[in-house]
Design an enzyme around this catalytic site. Structure first.
Site, short mmCIF file in Angstrom:
data_model
loop_
_atom_site.label_atom_id
_atom_site.label_comp_id
_atom_site.label_asym_id
_atom_site.label_seq_id
_atom_site.Cartn_x
_atom_site.Cartn_y
_atom_site.Cartn_z
N CYS A 198 -4.53 -2.68 -28.14
CA CYS A 198 -3.53 -3.67 -28.49
C CYS A 198 -2.83 -3.28 -29.81
CB CYS A 198 -4.19 -5.04 -28.65
SG CYS A 198 -2.98 -6.34 -28.93
N CYS B 64 -2.27 -13.82 -24.56
CA CYS B 64 -1.72 -12.55 -25.07
C CYS B 64 -1.00 -12.87 -26.38
CB CYS B 64 -0.76 -11.95 -24.06
SG CYS B 64 0.14 -10.52 -24.69
N CYS C 204 -5.68 -3.02 -23.56
CA CYS C 204 -4.80 -3.86 -22.74
C CYS C 204 -5.04 -3.66 -21.24
CB CYS C 204 -3.35 -3.53 -23.06
SG CYS C 204 -2.19 -4.76 -22.45
N CYS D 219 -0.98 -5.12 -31.75
CA CYS D 219 -0.62 -6.26 -32.60
C CYS D 219 -1.77 -6.68 -33.51
CB CYS D 219 -0.21 -7.44 -31.73
SG CYS D 219 0.99 -7.00 -30.48
N CYS E 213 -6.48 -7.04 -22.69
CA CYS E 213 -7.67 -7.35 -23.48
C CYS E 213 -8.49 -8.48 -22.83
CB CYS E 213 -7.24 -7.75 -24.88
SG CYS E 213 -6.17 -9.20 -24.90
#
Ligand code: SF4
Length: 133
Positions: free
Chosen positions: A73, A103, A92, A75, A94
């Site tokens: 991920c 998400c 991902c 982010c 996740c």
């Protein structure tokens, strides 16, 4: 198939990894884009109404796939990205997404999310131009 492609193919098989697991760098964005479209349709989720968000997340996932061998991920902050990929929790899609359709990157938005659009598709050209800014 070219000699280069043949030797890449042979190397992938020697390593025991499927070809899909070791795409050329230029292919990773397309692999991730296709995965995201298919996964959105399968889970009944939608992309963000701001396609720039979708593009940046896809590009981040593809970069992690190239650099780390797994679509970690993009982010989140990690102390040790290699260890996180091995743990797989944030690969991902996740665990929060798989278990609860959560998400936090806003790549996959549920139907009731006010930030979603009606689309589960985004073209490679759009992703590239949006990322390029
Ligand atoms: S929050 Fe989960 S599902 Fe969303 S982009 Fe990150 S890893 Fe993928």
């Amino acid at each position: 198939m070219s000699d280069a492609a043949n030797s890449a193919s042979a190397a992938a098989h020697v390593d025991g990894a499927p070809l899909e697991a070791a795409p050329k760098a230029a292919d990773s964005l397309e692999v991730i884009r296709k995965f995201a479209e298919t996964y959105a349709k399968r889970t009944g989720t939608y992309f963000c109404s701001d396609p720039g968000v979708t593009a940046v997340v896809l590009e981040g996932l593809a970069r992690h796939k190239d650099e780390l061998g797994g679509a970690l991920c993009p982010c989140r902050h990690y102390e040790d990205k290699e260890a996180e990929v091995a743990q797989a929790f944030w690969n991902c899609p996740c665990v929060p997404m798989r278990e609860r359709k959560e998400c936090h990157c806003m790549l996959f938005l549920t139907e009731d999310n006010p930030f979603r659009c009606d689309s589960q598709n985004i073209s490679l050209e759009d992703v590239k131009s949006l990322v390029a800014g």
